[in-house]
Design an enzyme around this catalytic site. Structure first.
Site, mmCIF file in Angstrom:
data_model
loop_
_atom_site.group_PDB
_atom_site.id
_atom_site.type_symbol
_atom_site.label_atom_id
_atom_site.label_comp_id
_atom_site.label_asym_id
_atom_site.label_seq_id
_atom_site.Cartn_x
_atom_site.Cartn_y
_atom_site.Cartn_z
ATOM 1 C CE1 TYR A 292 -1.186 -8.329 -2.255
ATOM 2 C CE2 TYR A 292 -3.562 -8.396 -2.553
ATOM 3 C CZ TYR A 292 -2.466 -8.099 -1.781
ATOM 4 O OH TYR A 292 -2.643 -7.576 -0.528
ATOM 5 C CB THR B 107 -6.116 -4.474 5.589
ATOM 6 O OG1 THR B 107 -6.132 -5.770 4.989
ATOM 7 C CG2 THR B 107 -4.897 -4.369 6.500
ATOM 8 C CB SER C 155 -0.994 -0.010 1.159
ATOM 9 O OG SER C 155 -1.961 -0.999 0.910
ATOM 10 N N GLY D 174 -15.850 -15.650 3.145
ATOM 11 C CA GLY D 174 -15.396 -14.637 4.115
ATOM 12 C C GLY D 174 -15.711 -13.225 3.660
ATOM 13 N N GLY D 175 -14.930 -12.279 4.185
ATOM 14 C CA GLY D 175 -15.172 -10.869 3.900
ATOM 15 C C GLY D 175 -15.053 -10.533 2.419
ATOM 16 C CG ASN E 166 -11.656 -0.843 1.614
ATOM 17 O OD1 ASN E 166 -12.517 0.015 1.402
ATOM 18 N ND2 ASN E 166 -10.811 -1.236 0.693
ATOM 19 C CE LYS F 282 -10.379 -5.277 3.988
ATOM 20 N NZ LYS F 282 -10.368 -5.850 2.647
ATOM 21 N N GLY G 299 -15.086 -19.682 -1.193
ATOM 22 C CA GLY G 299 -14.881 -19.037 0.108
ATOM 23 C C GLY G 299 -16.074 -18.172 0.473
ATOM 24 N N GLY H 58 -5.254 -10.786 -8.271
ATOM 25 C CA GLY H 58 -5.889 -9.792 -7.401
ATOM 26 C C GLY H 58 -5.183 -8.448 -7.349
HETATM 27 P P1 NAP Z 1 -11.454 -14.438 5.232
HETATM 28 O O1 NAP Z 1 -12.517 -13.532 5.728
HETATM 29 O O2 NAP Z 1 -10.594 -15.173 6.177
HETATM 30 O O3 NAP Z 1 -12.183 -15.468 4.239
HETATM 31 C C1 NAP Z 1 -11.537 -16.433 3.514
HETATM 32 C C2 NAP Z 1 -12.511 -17.581 3.272
HETATM 33 O O4 NAP Z 1 -11.821 -18.556 2.541
HETATM 34 C C3 NAP Z 1 -12.982 -18.255 4.544
HETATM 35 O O5 NAP Z 1 -14.138 -17.662 5.015
HETATM 36 C C4 NAP Z 1 -13.183 -19.691 4.131
HETATM 37 O O6 NAP Z 1 -14.484 -19.882 3.613
HETATM 38 C C5 NAP Z 1 -12.215 -19.861 2.964
HETATM 39 N N1 NAP Z 1 -11.036 -20.590 3.399
HETATM 40 C C6 NAP Z 1 -10.154 -20.236 4.370
HETATM 41 N N2 NAP Z 1 -9.200 -21.172 4.485
HETATM 42 C C7 NAP Z 1 -9.498 -22.134 3.589
HETATM 43 C C8 NAP Z 1 -8.889 -23.379 3.232
HETATM 44 N N3 NAP Z 1 -7.778 -23.821 3.833
HETATM 45 N N4 NAP Z 1 -9.463 -24.119 2.260
HETATM 46 C C9 NAP Z 1 -10.576 -23.675 1.621
HETATM 47 N N5 NAP Z 1 -11.195 -22.512 1.924
HETATM 48 C C10 NAP Z 1 -10.658 -21.758 2.893
HETATM 49 O O7 NAP Z 1 -10.435 -13.638 4.289
HETATM 50 P P2 NAP Z 1 -10.811 -12.483 3.269
HETATM 51 O O8 NAP Z 1 -10.600 -11.169 3.895
HETATM 52 O O9 NAP Z 1 -12.129 -12.782 2.648
HETATM 53 O O10 NAP Z 1 -9.645 -12.647 2.185
HETATM 54 C C11 NAP Z 1 -9.562 -13.809 1.415
HETATM 55 C C12 NAP Z 1 -8.479 -13.708 0.366
HETATM 56 O O11 NAP Z 1 -8.742 -12.629 -0.511
HETATM 57 C C13 NAP Z 1 -7.078 -13.450 0.937
HETATM 58 O O12 NAP Z 1 -6.152 -14.194 0.189
HETATM 59 C C14 NAP Z 1 -6.879 -11.974 0.730
HETATM 60 O O13 NAP Z 1 -5.508 -11.630 0.581
HETATM 61 C C15 NAP Z 1 -7.611 -11.784 -0.591
HETATM 62 N N6 NAP Z 1 -8.077 -10.394 -0.778
HETATM 63 C C16 NAP Z 1 -7.578 -9.709 -1.835
HETATM 64 C C17 NAP Z 1 -7.979 -8.423 -2.066
HETATM 65 C C18 NAP Z 1 -7.406 -7.683 -3.241
HETATM 66 O O14 NAP Z 1 -7.503 -6.456 -3.260
HETATM 67 N N7 NAP Z 1 -6.864 -8.369 -4.205
HETATM 68 C C19 NAP Z 1 -8.931 -7.819 -1.215
HETATM 69 C C20 NAP Z 1 -9.445 -8.553 -0.151
HETATM 70 C C21 NAP Z 1 -8.995 -9.865 0.061
HETATM 71 P P3 NAP Z 1 -15.307 -21.240 3.983
HETATM 72 O O15 NAP Z 1 -15.079 -21.464 5.446
HETATM 73 O O16 NAP Z 1 -16.694 -20.876 3.643
HETATM 74 O O17 NAP Z 1 -14.787 -22.350 3.151
#
Ligand code: NAP
Length: 415
Positions: free
Chosen positions: A192, A52, A15, A119-120, A77, A56, A117, A213
Site C-alpha cells: 500500500y 506485525t 495503524s 512468506g507470511g 496478528n 506474527k 511470494g 493492499g
Molecule cells: P515475508 O514473510 O518476508 O514474505 C515475503 C515473501 O516475498 C518472501 O517469503 C519471498 O518469497 C518473497 N520475496 C522477498 N523478497 C523478494 C524479492 N526481492 N524478489 C522476489 N520475491 C521476494 O513478508 P510478508 O509478511 O509475507 O509481507 C509481504 C508483503 O505483504 C509486504 O510488502 C507487506 O507489507 C505486505 N503485507 C500487506 C498487508 C496488508 O494489510 N496490506 C498485510 C501483510 C503483509 P520467496 O522466497 O518464496 O520468493
C-alpha cells in the site's frame, strides 16, 4: 482501554490513524526487540494488541487459545487479553484479504491464481483462496514454480503479489511483467506504499481490475477493532478509511506548459490541502548548483532531462506533497508511471497569451503555439484531469480540491 501495535520497527505506521477512526480506545505503538518480547508480555498492560513483522508467529506460544483463522494460517496478528490475564490469538489479515478479494469483484472459484511470494502474507492469501475454491499456484524464487518457468502459467486469471517488490523505497521495481499473461482479469497487490505500484499500473493500463493492499489493511483493522470492543462495526467504514488515507497520503502532481502557474497554484493548493510543496525545477537548481538557463546553455537539454528524471524519481516517493513539475517533463515517457505511483496528475491549463516566459529557456526559443500543439496531446495522456488557470491561485486551488473530492466519490460508488 489500552490497545496498540506490537512490532520491531513501526515508523510510518498507519495503524494509530486507522484505529482513531474505529474506536475511542488508546492505541499505542510498541516497538520491541526480539529479545525483549517475553518481558514485554510480562510488563505491559494492554487489553487488545495488533501484531506485525516479525512477531506474527513468535507470539503464538503466549496465547492460551487461537481462533480457527489463526490456526488455519499459522499466524496471529490480533491478541485479546481476557480478565484473567490469558490471551486469545486471532488473525484478522484473513478477513482483510477476503474483504479485498470480494471488493475486487473478481470470481476466484476454479480460476488459476498466481500468488507471488511464499512468506507470511502468502500463507494468509492461500488460506483465503482455498476457501474461495481457487486453483492456487505459489510462485517462489526457490520453488518448483518460479520466475523462470512462468510460461507454465500463462493461463493465470488473477495475480496476487505478496512480495515486498515495488514497496517504498524501491518503488520502481515490480515482481514480474504481466505481458506473458493474456487471460489475466485482475491483480491484487498487498503493498500500500506506494498506493499505485508499477505492477498495479501495468494492470490498469490493460484495463484489468487492480487493487492495492490498503483495502486489506483497513479491513483487518476493522475486524481487530471489533475484537477489541466486542461490538460489530459496519463494513462501510473500510471504504471511509481507504478514502481518507488515500486523500491524506496522495501526492498531487501539476503538469502543464511552462509559465502556466504550476508553482503559484501548487503552493496555494498545498496550503489548502495541508500538504508539503515541492517544485522539481527548484530541486534541480539546488542539486546542480546553477540556474535552469545555465544548465541548458552549459550542459544542454538532454542533461537537464536526466537530472529532472532523477529528481522526479526521488520526490515521487514522498507522500502528501503537491509537486509542481517543469513543463517539459512529459517529454520523457518514463516519468509518467513514476509520477503516478502516489499521485493524481492534474494538467494546469492557461491561455497561451498569459504564459510567463521569464527565465524559461524553451519558452524563449520556440513559438509557444507550436510548443502547445506538440505538448497538449501528451499532457492530456499524462493527466487524470485538467483545470483552467484563469483566476487567482487560491480560487484555482479550491477548484482542484472540489475535483479531487469528486474523483474520490466516483471511485467509491457506495458513498
Ligand atoms: P515475508 O514473510 O518476508 O514474505 C515475503 C515473501 O516475498 C518472501 O517469503 C519471498 O518469497 C518473497 N520475496 C522477498 N523478497 C523478494 C524479492 N526481492 N524478489 C522476489 N520475491 C521476494 O513478508 P510478508 O509478511 O509475507 O509481507 C509481504 C508483503 O505483504 C509486504 O510488502 C507487506 O507489507 C505486505 N503485507 C500487506 C498487508 C496488508 O494489510 N496490506 C498485510 C501483510 C503483509 P520467496 O522466497 O518464496 O520468493
Amino acid at each position: 482501554m489500552n490497545c496498540g501495535l506490537l512490532g520491531e520497527k513501526l515508523t510510518h505506521s498507519f495503524s494509530p490513524y486507522i484505529h482513531s477512526m474505529l474506536g475511542t480506545y488508546d492505541y499505542r505503538l510498541y516497538e520491541v526487540s526480539p529479545d525483549s518480547l517475553c518481558a514485554f508480555f510480562q510488563k505491559t498492560d494492554f487489553q487488545g494488541l495488533n501484531v506485525t513483522i516479525p512477531y506474527k508467529k513468535s507470539v503464538i506460544p503466549y496465547c492460551k487459545h487461537l481462533s480457527p483463522e489463526a490456526k488455519k494460517v499459522g499466524a496471529v496478528n490480533t491478541i485479546l487479553k481476557k480478565a484473567d490475564g490469558s490471551m486469545i490469538g486471532h488473525n484478522t489479515d484473513y478477513f482483510g484479504f477476503r474483504y479485498m478479494a470480494n471488493r475486487s469483484g473478481l470470481n476466484f472459484y476454479k480460476k488459476k491464481v498466481l500468488v507471488l511470494g511464499s512468506g507470511g502474507a502468502a500463507n494468509t492469501v492461500c488460506a483465503v483462496l482455498d476457501e474461495l475454491g481457487s486453483d492456487t499456484v505459489v510462485v517462489s524464487r526457490t520453488g518448483e514454480n518460479n520466475y523462470d518457468n512462468l510460461y507454465l502459467h500463462k493461463d493465470a486469471k488473477i495475480i496476487v503479489n505478496t512480495t515486498p517488490v515495488g514497496m517504498y523505497p524501491n518503488t520502481l521495481h515490480r515482481p514480474l511483467s504481466l505481458s506473458g499473461f493474456p487471460d489475466l482479469e485482475g491483480v491484487l497487490d498487498l503493498i500500500y506504499n506506494p498506493s499505485n505500484t508499477m505492477l498495479l499500473q501495468q494492470a490498469e493500463s490493460r484495463g484489468l481490475v487492480a487493487l492495492n493492499g490498503l483495502w486489506m489493511l483497513a479491513a483487518q483493522a476493522k475486524e481487530s477493532a471489533e475484537w477489541f470492543t466486542n461490538s460489530a462495526i459496519s463494513d462501510d467504514v473500510i471504504s471511509d478509511i481507504h478514502r481518507k488515507i488515500q486523500a491524506k497520503t496522495e501526492n498531487i502532481v501539476l503538469i502543464g506548459m511552462p509559465g502556466s502557474g504550476k508553482s503559484t497554484v501548487g503552493k496555494a493548493l498545498a496550503r489548502l490541502l495541508c500538504k508539503d510543496f515541492a517544485d522539481t525545477d527548484e530541486l534541480i537548481v539546488q542539486k546542480e548548483g546553477r540556474s535552469i538557463p545555465d544548465i541548458f546553455s552549459q550542459k544542454g537539454e538532454a542533461y537537464f532531462r536526466d537530472a529532472e528524471a532523477r529528481v522526479i524519481q526521488e520526490i515521487s516517493k514522498a507522500a502528501s506533497t503537491v509537486i509542481a513539475t517543469g513543463g517539459g517533463c512529459v517529454t520523457v515517457e518514463e516519468n509518467l508511471p513514476v509520477l503516478k505511483q502516489n499521485g493524481t496528475v492534474i494538467w494546469l491549463k492557461r491561455d497561451i497569451l498569459d504564459l510567463a516566459t521569464d527565465g524559461r529557456p524553451i519558452s524563449q526559443s520556440v513559438d509557444l503555439n507550436d510548443l502547445y500543439a506538440k505538448r497538449a496531446p501528451i499532457y492530456q495522456r499524462f493527466c487524470d484531469f485538467s483545470v483552467l488557470n484563469d483566476a487567482s491561485a487560491e480560487e484555482v486551488a479550491i477548484r482542484i480540491q472540489k475535483l479531487l473530492l469528486q474523483e474520490v466519490k466516483d471511485e467509491n460508488p457506495d458513498h
